[in-house]
Design a protein around this motif. Sequence first.
Motif, PDB file in Angstrom:
ATOM      1  N   ASP A 277      -5.583   2.188  -2.456  1.00 48.56           N
ATOM      2  CA  ASP A 277      -4.869   1.494  -3.528  1.00 48.56           C
ATOM      3  C   ASP A 277      -5.808   0.749  -4.466  1.00 48.56           C
ATOM      4  O   ASP A 277      -5.358   0.048  -5.361  1.00 48.56           O
ATOM      5  N   LYS A 278      -7.128   0.914  -4.284  1.00 47.91           N
ATOM      6  CA  LYS A 278      -8.098   0.209  -5.121  1.00 47.91           C
ATOM      7  C   LYS A 278      -8.853   1.184  -6.017  1.00 47.91           C
ATOM      8  O   LYS A 278      -8.980   2.366  -5.703  1.00 47.91           O
ATOM      9  N   PRO A 279      -9.359   0.693  -7.171  1.00 45.62           N
ATOM     10  CA  PRO A 279     -10.166   1.551  -8.036  1.00 45.62           C
ATOM     11  C   PRO A 279     -11.377   2.086  -7.275  1.00 45.62           C
ATOM     12  O   PRO A 279     -12.071   1.342  -6.584  1.00 45.62           O
ATOM     13  N   ARG A 280     -11.637   3.375  -7.407  1.00 42.72           N
ATOM     14  CA  ARG A 280     -12.708   3.977  -6.616  1.00 42.72           C
ATOM     15  C   ARG A 280     -13.142   5.304  -7.227  1.00 42.72           C
ATOM     16  O   ARG A 280     -12.464   5.881  -8.081  1.00 42.72           O
TER      17      ARG A 280
ATOM     18  N   TYR B  93      -7.065   3.568 -10.938  1.00 44.96           N
ATOM     19  CA  TYR B  93      -5.851   2.847 -10.578  1.00 44.96           C
ATOM     20  C   TYR B  93      -5.517   3.011  -9.094  1.00 44.96           C
ATOM     21  O   TYR B  93      -4.447   2.618  -8.657  1.00 44.96           O
ATOM     22  N   GLY B  94      -6.411   3.612  -8.339  1.00 41.52           N
ATOM     23  CA  GLY B  94      -6.104   3.921  -6.953  1.00 41.52           C
ATOM     24  C   GLY B  94      -5.480   5.298  -6.829  1.00 41.52           C
ATOM     25  O   GLY B  94      -5.321   6.031  -7.816  1.00 41.52           O
TER      26      GLY B  94
ATOM     27  N   GLN C  88     -19.541  -6.262  -7.964  1.00 37.59           N
ATOM     28  CA  GLN C  88     -18.390  -6.871  -8.630  1.00 37.59           C
ATOM     29  C   GLN C  88     -18.687  -7.115 -10.096  1.00 37.59           C
ATOM     30  O   GLN C  88     -17.807  -6.932 -10.969  1.00 37.59           O
TER      31      GLN C  88
ATOM     32  N   TYR D 231     -18.343  -3.870 -11.986  1.00 38.78           N
ATOM     33  CA  TYR D 231     -16.953  -3.477 -12.141  1.00 38.78           C
ATOM     34  C   TYR D 231     -16.266  -4.331 -13.208  1.00 38.78           C
ATOM     35  O   TYR D 231     -15.530  -3.820 -14.052  1.00 38.78           O
TER      36      TYR D 231
ATOM     37  N   GLU E 160     -10.287   2.266   0.659  1.00 36.62           N
ATOM     38  CA  GLU E 160      -8.962   1.750   0.319  1.00 36.62           C
ATOM     39  C   GLU E 160      -8.329   2.586  -0.795  1.00 36.62           C
ATOM     40  O   GLU E 160      -8.835   2.638  -1.913  1.00 36.62           O
TER      41      GLU E 160
END
Length: 365
Positions: free
Chosen positions: A321-324, A276-277, A304, A307, A319
Amino acid sequence: MYDEEQLLSNPLKRKKYQGFWYILLLLTLLLYATCFVAFVPVSLPSFGRWLWFSRGIDFSFMVVGDWGREGHHHQKKVANAMAVVARQTNPRFIISTGDNFYDYGVSSARDKQWNSSFESIYDSWLKNIPWYAVLGNHDHLGNLTAQVVYSNRSERWNMPRPFFSLPVTSRFGEEYLFVFLDTTPFIKDSYGEAARRNGRQNWRLQLSWLEKLLNSSTSRRIFIVGHHNLYSSSIAGERGREELRILLKPILDKYSSRIVAYISGHEHSLQHLQPYGMDGMDHFISGGGSKTDPLKDPPKESRQYWYDCCKVLPFGLSEKDKPRALFRASKHGFFVFKLYRSELIAEVYSQKAKLLYSYNKKILP
């Protein structure tokens, strides 16, 4: 000669008098602090937190998974490293994320594997540390009830039932809740069929129990433990389980503001994921207790796709705020979690007791 003149003319005596005043000042401050604790209506624990232990550790715990191989595949080396780190971190308990006994679980509470894969392996400084364990898919191929029954035979093995909870009150009075799930009945494969048929495990009953437990709990610091992972950073292996993302994730999302982390094993590696970031729930995979599996990135042109289909999280993404995925290693090892008043520190150690990774996160007071 007057005392004042002696002080001015004799520097040694001046230092002597200065020492006297320093001692008098220290005693005055000590007396004031004692009166403050005695007469001000504040509890000693909260006073200690405020004055002395603003950064003091509440408690720590270890997590290891996918380990039971009678000492082979580096299991004994990982156990030795855990003993070394345990001397330094003094964990309150050890969590097992499942696959406690390969390849077919145990046959009874007297199975020889209790000694060859557990008691004689995790010895030394680990002898007196309690374990809280969940069942893995391989455990369901054996007698799962035996792992529950062994709780009555062992002073350190704890599995009161296939899924259960553990409330923990820290030394500073913080309330924690650890929830241990049996994830295999959720899975649509031969292991899941065995769990539902032989073990008579009902995933609907388990979800209902979990919902009621989380709804009734007042804890703002909850850890969920299961064997299977929801996400992964690799296209090797099973890449997380879609069944859990469909059935379990909605409940986790509903109470995500109070859930600190989801901890799992299954994939034979060590990973830290943020689906969820940065501001969401952390997922930790601790499956490096013995045999390890390779990690593999998806090709650039199909990241992509991986994912979208399987929630394979990109590794090295900056980033926040991104899924990682923040960390991963195809290494033998384990996690140590240290809890403070308003902070979580997660550490990963190798089979040589070497620190591989450390992560800090602010948590609700």
